[in-house]
Design a protein around this motif. Structure first.
Motif, PDB file in Angstrom:
ATOM      1  N   ALA A  61     -33.867 -36.037  33.460  1.00 30.06           N
ATOM      2  CA  ALA A  61     -33.975 -37.106  32.476  1.00 30.06           C
ATOM      3  C   ALA A  61     -33.425 -36.623  31.142  1.00 30.06           C
ATOM      4  O   ALA A  61     -33.351 -35.418  30.890  1.00 30.06           O
TER       5      ALA A  61
ATOM      6  N   SER B 270     -32.389 -43.496  26.847  1.00 30.26           N
ATOM      7  CA  SER B 270     -32.860 -42.539  27.835  1.00 30.26           C
ATOM      8  C   SER B 270     -32.119 -42.766  29.144  1.00 30.26           C
ATOM      9  O   SER B 270     -31.540 -43.829  29.375  1.00 30.26           O
TER      10      SER B 270
ATOM     11  N   TYR C 174     -32.229 -41.409  33.506  1.00 27.16           N
ATOM     12  CA  TYR C 174     -33.001 -40.745  34.546  1.00 27.16           C
ATOM     13  C   TYR C 174     -32.160 -40.538  35.805  1.00 27.16           C
ATOM     14  O   TYR C 174     -31.296 -41.358  36.118  1.00 27.16           O
TER      15      TYR C 174
ATOM     16  N   LYS D 242     -36.523 -42.018  38.912  1.00 24.01           N
ATOM     17  CA  LYS D 242     -36.636 -43.278  38.171  1.00 24.01           C
ATOM     18  C   LYS D 242     -37.841 -44.069  38.658  1.00 24.01           C
ATOM     19  O   LYS D 242     -38.053 -44.231  39.862  1.00 24.01           O
TER      20      LYS D 242
ATOM     21  N   THR E 236     -41.315 -40.276  33.191  1.00 26.87           N
ATOM     22  CA  THR E 236     -41.008 -40.858  31.886  1.00 26.87           C
ATOM     23  C   THR E 236     -40.779 -39.759  30.868  1.00 26.87           C
ATOM     24  O   THR E 236     -41.652 -38.894  30.690  1.00 26.87           O
TER      25      THR E 236
END
Length: 121
Positions: free
Chosen positions: A49, A58, A60, A65, A69
């Motif tokens: 990420a 952002s 990922y 995904k 986070t």
């Protein structure tokens, strides 16, 4: 120059959660894009990420995904990776990295030493 120190790794059962932290030294953390990578035994390091300097962008890896986070607190010079619904295939050493350019470019200038994450089945 910035120094990065990861923490928060450990052993967790499949389906569990962990939150990794990456503490950065220096006063320029807020201008760097940051990323998380991982490397499993016998495999190449892979992208997990990334987040731009402001947190406004952002990205990922497909494999994480919806489960992981990335976030950052520029006041605390700290990057985070919240990992939920962990799977045994998430087992790896996790590294954070900093990019002086500020935007997500895929190129990183500084790396931490890594923290081990082990997910048992």
């Amino acid at each position: 120059q910035v120094q990065l120190v990861e923490s928060g790794g450990g052993l967790v059962q499949a389906g569990g959660s962990l939150r990794l932290s990456c503490a950065a030294s220096g006063r320029t953390f807020g201008s760097y894009a940051m990323g998380w990578f991982r490397q499993a035994p016998g495999k190449e390091r892979e992208f997990v990420a990334a987040m731009s300097w402001s947190g406004g962008n952002s990205d990922y890896a497909y494999s994480v995904k919806g489960r992981f986070t990335i976030s950052r607190d520029n006041r605390k010079n700290t990057l985070y990776l919240q990992m939920n619904s962990l799977k045994p295939e998430d087992t790896a050493v996790y590294y954070c990295a900093a990019d002086r350019r500020g935007w997500i470019t895929g190129s990183y200038d500084y790396w931490g030493q890594g923290t081990q994450v082990t997910v048992s089945s």
